[in-house]
Structures are given as C-alpha cells and as structure tokens.
Write an enzyme that holds these catalytic residues in place. Sequence first.
Site, PDB file in Angstrom:
ATOM      1  N   ARG A 107      -2.305  -0.818  -0.862  1.00 37.37           N
ATOM      2  CA  ARG A 107      -2.919   0.516  -0.970  1.00 37.37           C
ATOM      3  C   ARG A 107      -2.583   1.114  -2.316  1.00 37.37           C
ATOM      4  NH1 ARG A 107      -1.838   4.395   4.018  1.00 37.37           N
ATOM      5  NH2 ARG A 107       0.247   4.388   3.151  1.00 37.37           N
ATOM      6  N   THR A 111      -4.756   6.894  -4.433  1.00 35.41           N
ATOM      7  CA  THR A 111      -6.004   7.098  -3.672  1.00 35.41           C
ATOM      8  C   THR A 111      -5.889   6.587  -2.236  1.00 35.41           C
ATOM      9  OG1 THR A 111      -6.845   4.927  -4.287  1.00 35.41           O
ATOM     10  CG2 THR A 111      -7.345   6.764  -5.787  1.00 35.41           C
ATOM     11  N   ASP A 203       7.644   2.392   5.970  1.00 38.03           N
ATOM     12  CA  ASP A 203       6.826   1.391   5.277  1.00 38.03           C
ATOM     13  C   ASP A 203       7.099   0.017   5.901  1.00 38.03           C
ATOM     14  OD1 ASP A 203       5.455   0.991   2.197  1.00 38.03           O
ATOM     15  OD2 ASP A 203       6.258  -0.771   3.242  1.00 38.03           O
ATOM     16  N   ASP A 206       8.309  -2.845   3.542  1.00 35.84           N
ATOM     17  CA  ASP A 206       9.684  -2.639   3.085  1.00 35.84           C
ATOM     18  C   ASP A 206      10.680  -2.914   4.201  1.00 35.84           C
ATOM     19  OD1 ASP A 206       9.016  -2.004   0.491  1.00 35.84           O
ATOM     20  OD2 ASP A 206       8.921   0.160   0.860  1.00 35.84           O
TER      21      ASP A 206
END
Length: 212
Positions: A107, A111, A203, A206
């Site tokens: 991603r 944006t 995340d 991660d």
Amino acid sequence: MAKNDKVHIIDHPLVQHKLTIMRDKKTPTKEFRDLLREISMLLGYELLRDLKTEEVEIETPLEKMKGRHIAGKKLCIVSILRAGNGFLDGLLQLVPSARVGHIGLYRDPDTLVPVEYYLKLPEDLPSRQVIVVDPMLATGGSAIAAVDRVKEQDAGEVKLLCLLACPEGVKAFHEAHPDIHIYTAAVDRELNDHGYILPGIGDAGDRIFGTK
Ligand code: PRP
Ligand code: URA
C-alpha cells in the site's frame, strides 16, 4: 460459524482464543506466527467445507468398504505478499497438493492505493478453485487488485480468506467483486485515518516477520 450472506465469520471458540492472543501487542513474533499458522488451519477447515468428494472402494484390514476422497476442482492458494504468506504453511498442511500463486502488493503509505510489484500464478488456474489469502481486509484495495488479477486468468471459483476485516473493506470489496465469498475470523469496528483496522492487530506483515 456465523454467516451473513457472502461474509462468513468463523467465530469458533478456538479461533476467538487464538485471535485474542494475536491482537495483544505483547505477543512476540514467533508466537504470533505460530498462532497464524494454527488459525489458518481452522479457518481453512471451514472455508473448505463444501469441497466435493467422490466414492472410492478400499479395503480395511477386515473388509472392503466404500470411502470418500476429495474430488473435483483442484486448489490454488494465491498469497498477497507479504503477509499472505503467513497463511501458507497451515493451509498447505490441510491441502498439500494445492498450487501456490503470489501477488506482490504494497500500500502506498500516502494514498493507501496498492502498488503491484510481483505476479506469478499457476498456468492452469482456469481448472482450479482459488483461495486468495491475506490477513487484513482494510480499505479492500489489495484484495480487490488481487482478485482482479486472478479473474483475468479465468480462474474457477474464487474465495477470499482473511484473518480480520472491517466494514469499509467488506463494502469496497463487494462493490468490486459481489460474487466472491469472504471468510474471516472477525469484522472489526472501523478503519482509522491511516487505513489501519481498529481494534485490529496492527501491521500484519510487521507482526509476522518482526520488521518493527
Ligand atoms: C497490508 C496487508 C494487506 C493490506 C491490506 O499489506 O497485509 O495486504 O495491507 O490493506 P488494504 O485492504 O487497505 O489494501 P501492506 O501493504 O502493509 O504490505 P506488506 O504485507 O508487505 O506489509
Ligand atoms: N494492513 C495491516 O497490516 N493492518 C491493518 O490494520 C490494515 C492494513
């Protein structure tokens, strides 16, 4: 399994238990990854509930009998890199003969639009049932782009498997792909301004790979 039209929430107590440990920010990387492998098997078990079987004759040590084997379309698991790979070990333990495709997407941090950097799908996708896997359905952009790619190859039936979804992601995904069933352990409350699911797990990449 709670069911809502094309969103299947797999809320088995074992899934809820493991997911709660995964959500905890104190859970270390190794345990997080192990739990994702375990939970992927439980989610996959439900997703594959409608696999077709066929009768086969076998002989037990005592007598002949008719048993059942998996039949019909073969499977392909399509992993959205990189976090989708956290589902692979568990799912391949369930269906060792499945083929695996990869779609590399990240991603854009500003944006939130997915950027493709890799694509490798099996050549015989049209003869296979496809499970697209990614732990997170957030804005939905990554899953939409991945299913676009899979559909371009004329895949057979396609399903989306994630660990966590949110209302915004489900809505966007079904606006783009109303025919695709979503399987998830939970639909969380909302997305925050940075495109993270709340309360979420943080995340996913991660947490699986320990990169932060
Ligand atoms: C995360 C996650 C999904 C995506 C979901 O990947 O693994 O692929 O975000 O968000 P979306 O629904 O808004 O598209 P990320 O882009 O962080 O890449 P990574 O897996 O390489 O960490
Ligand atoms: N991607 C993640 O890894 N986590 C989120 O909460 C949203 C997108």
